[in-house]
Design an enzyme around this catalytic site. Structure first.
Site, PDB file in Angstrom:
ATOM      1  N   SER A  49       0.727  -1.095   0.010  1.00  0.00           N
ATOM      2  CA  SER A  49      -0.093   0.493  -0.148  1.00  0.00           C
ATOM      3  C   SER A  49       0.520   0.885   0.275  1.00  0.00           C
ATOM      4  CB  SER A  49      -1.239   0.412   1.384  1.00  0.00           C
ATOM      5  OG  SER A  49      -1.320   1.177   1.437  1.00  0.00           O
ATOM      6  N   ARG A 294      -0.354  -3.670  -6.751  1.00  0.00           N
ATOM      7  CA  ARG A 294      -2.280  -4.158  -6.775  1.00  0.00           C
ATOM      8  C   ARG A 294      -3.259  -3.659  -6.904  1.00  0.00           C
ATOM      9  NH1 ARG A 294      -5.501  -7.452  -4.473  1.00  0.00           N
ATOM     10  NH2 ARG A 294      -5.412  -8.188  -2.130  1.00  0.00           N
ATOM     11  N   CYS A 488      -1.506  -6.631 -17.276  1.00  0.00           N
ATOM     12  CA  CYS A 488      -0.538  -7.317 -15.623  1.00  0.00           C
ATOM     13  C   CYS A 488       0.868  -6.980 -15.729  1.00  0.00           C
ATOM     14  CB  CYS A 488      -0.434  -8.902 -16.834  1.00  0.00           C
ATOM     15  SG  CYS A 488       0.176  -9.767 -15.395  1.00  0.00           S
ATOM     16  N   CYS A 512       3.951 -14.564 -10.722  1.00  0.00           N
ATOM     17  CA  CYS A 512       2.059 -13.759 -10.152  1.00  0.00           C
ATOM     18  C   CYS A 512       2.671 -12.644  -9.159  1.00  0.00           C
ATOM     19  CB  CYS A 512       0.914 -14.569 -10.188  1.00  0.00           C
ATOM     20  SG  CYS A 512      -0.284 -13.498  -9.686  1.00  0.00           S
ATOM     21  N   CYS A 518      -5.748  -8.920 -13.416  1.00  0.00           N
ATOM     22  CA  CYS A 518      -6.467  -9.925 -14.712  1.00  0.00           C
ATOM     23  C   CYS A 518      -7.566 -10.387 -14.537  1.00  0.00           C
ATOM     24  CB  CYS A 518      -5.675 -10.899 -14.750  1.00  0.00           C
ATOM     25  SG  CYS A 518      -5.469 -11.899 -13.574  1.00  0.00           S
TER      26      CYS A 518
END
Length: 543
Positions: A49, A294, A488, A512, A518
């Site tokens: 974050s 994120r 992505c 990933c 996605c």
């Protein structure tokens, strides 16, 4: 394994709920067993974050955090907002929602580790490395806990020597605190129709780096945001640059996922932003320490689903309590966990609670909407939707809503369409060319991914699944020019030569970052994000 309460996700919401439950037990002489299951290898490993923390919820949860060693040491001292053009930076007035007096520039992954330790001290069982893969239900259909995924499976589904079956964590109350677009949270919304009477959720993708910079450019506590360049006026988004302690800065670009142009590449736009003269002069001579990405919820009040379901509830960013104009969601996520914990405690300890039966958490939603979380989101409900008309109309509307109407407009702007529905055919746009990385301030995907510490077993089933394997080659590539290879931020998706001619989609699931872009942006919603083996994924420690 049986518990009174099972919490999925050791983030701010989940750990706040766990701590609050144990506080209530101590205050009222009760004993409830509480577990928190976390898919990351350790608590905080999947937490990212761009965070300036408003400590309001933390003050309520742990009033003595200042003397208990909480990692909040850098007070926000200076707010700056700029409109960027390609070469210039025009300073704008800082709106009241973006003023950070009394707040702290933090690493949320560090704060979550501290909260995890506090939860364990209170008697919570915190179980990192276990990915919750399935909702358990009673015969009547109520949620009765979760099952973790099997481990030790080969890519073809066969059992390796290390195979171990998943574990059933049965509970009378299940709190889903998975963060934005959590797989079990989405399943619960579908199963119980929790979104039937709300606007669609809208999302953004945040890309972030932490840098160690030269001491002469470091201003501890300075908080900087930008709008405009490199995004065109039809794309909602902006950037952040926060001066932490120890000559470190956290910086990133947030791109709303309701953009139309399939050629837009958020990762490359992030590199362009870093190359802007106003940003580049801070980074030159520094070292990039970590990279990650994120998704985040931006729908606000209009897009919050029904929060309680039989046997459980949604808390934190899985439900979507981000205050978009304030660019903060940790304090609201924590408060949601605390309020859900109160509802769970009352339901499980009341005289009317049936032994062994799932808890009724219906009291949680009205409590949240009547709390300062509901009040805060109500006042800013129209600001993010106002930007669907473009950057400058959005800024003008936000000014009117903030300064003239003060958040009390007699109308509510609606979010009518899901983000994937906004994507237009590639024939309507021109391909975009992006500059090569200079490997000083801007980087390629592989180098950035290395800094995330991401790791999944190469011989394990892919956790990214195509509902129809034929769709990418037949629709995504010819109609939308293969947008998954651009949206992505980890290079998971790439088109390679097929065995019988043409191109096919190759999924590099080991790359990933668990960002979920996605799952949000695929134009036909053909990609389903599920949890990998527990412990896989990024390894953030300063994000």
């Amino acid at each position: 394994m049986e518990y009174d309460v099972c919490i999925v996700g050791a983030g701010p919401a989940g750990l706040s709920a766990a701590i609050r439950l144990k506080q209530r037990c101590s205050e009222e002489g009760k004993d409830l067993s509480v577990c928190v299951v976390e898919k990351g290898a350790e608590v905080g490993a999947h937490i990212l974050s761009g965070n300036v923390l408003e400590p309001r919820a933390l003050d309520e949860l742990l009033p003595d955090w200042r003397t208990q060693g909480a990692p909040l040491t850098t007070a926000a001292t200076d707010d700056r907002l700029y409109l960027l053009t390609e070469k210039r930076a025009l300073r704008l007035p800082t709106p009241p929602q973006m003023r950070n007096k009394g707040n702290f520039v933090v690493s949320l992954s560090k704060l979550v580790r501290w909260l995890g330790a506090k939860a364990e001290e209170a008697g919570v069982e915190v179980l990192p490395g276990f990915a919750a893969a399935e909702l358990l239900t009673t015969r009547a259909g109520a949620v009765a806990g979760v099952a973790t995924g099997d481990v030790g499976l080969a890519k073809d589904g066969s059992r390796k020597d290390t195979f171990a079956s998943g574990v059933e964590l049965r509970a009378r109350a299940t709190l889903l605190a998975e963060g934005c677009r959590g797989s079990l949270s989405e399943e619960a919304m579908r199963r119980f129709g929790l979104r039937d009477n709300t606007d669609p959720q809208t999302y953004a993708l945040g890309l972030k780096e932490v840098w160690e910079v030269r001491p002469e450019v470091h201003v501890p506590g300075q908080v900087l945001h930008t709008v405009g360049y490199p995004l065109d006026h039809s794309v909602y988004g902006g950037s952040f640059l926060y001066h932490m302690s120890d000559n470190r800065i956290a910086l990133g670009l947030v791109v709303a996922l309701d953009y139309r142009d399939p050629y837009l590449n958020p990762f490359q736009e992030f590199q362009r932003w870093k190359a802007h003269p106003r940003i580049r002069r801070l980074l030159e001579g520094g070292t990039c320490v970590q990279y990650g990405a994120r998704t985040l919820n931006e729908g606000g009040l209009q897009s919050i689903p029904q929060l309680a379901f039989p046997g459980g509830a949604l808390i934190g960013c899985g439900a979507g309590f981000l205050n978009v104009p304030k660019i903060k969601g940790t304090h609201t996520a924590m408060k949601s966990g605390m309020l859900a914990a109160d509802a769970a405690f009352d339901a499980l300890t009341s005289g009317a609670a049936a032994a062994g039966m799932p808890a009724d958490l219906a009291a949680y939603e009205p409590a949240l909407r009547e709390s300062w979380v509901g009040e805060e989101l109500e006042k800013v409900r129209n600001i993010r939707p106002g930007f669907r008309f473009g950057l400058y109309p959005g800024l003008a509307h936000a000014a009117v809503d903030t300064y003239l109407l003060r958040g009390r407009a007699p109308w509510t702007l609606r979010q009518r369409h899901a983000d994937h529905e906004a994507l237009r055919p590639a024939a309507e746009f021109a391909p975009r060319s992006y500059p090569a990385p200079d490997n000083e301030v801007t980087f390629g995907m592989a180098d950035s991914l290395f800094r995330s510490g991401t790791n999944h077993g190469h011989d394990e089933p892919a956790h990214l699944r195509l509902l129809n394997p034929g769709v990418p080659s037949v629709i995504n590539l010819p109609v939308y020019a293969g947008p998954e290879s651009r949206y992505c931020p980890a290079g998971v998706y790439e088109y390679v030569a097929g065995e019988v001619g043409g191109e096919r989609l190759q999924i590099n699931a080991q790359n990933c970052l668990h960002c979920k872009a996605c799952d949000v942006k695929d134009p036909l919603q053909n990609i389903r994000w599920t949890v990998p083996e527990g412990g896989g994924g990024p390894a953030y420690n300063v994000m």
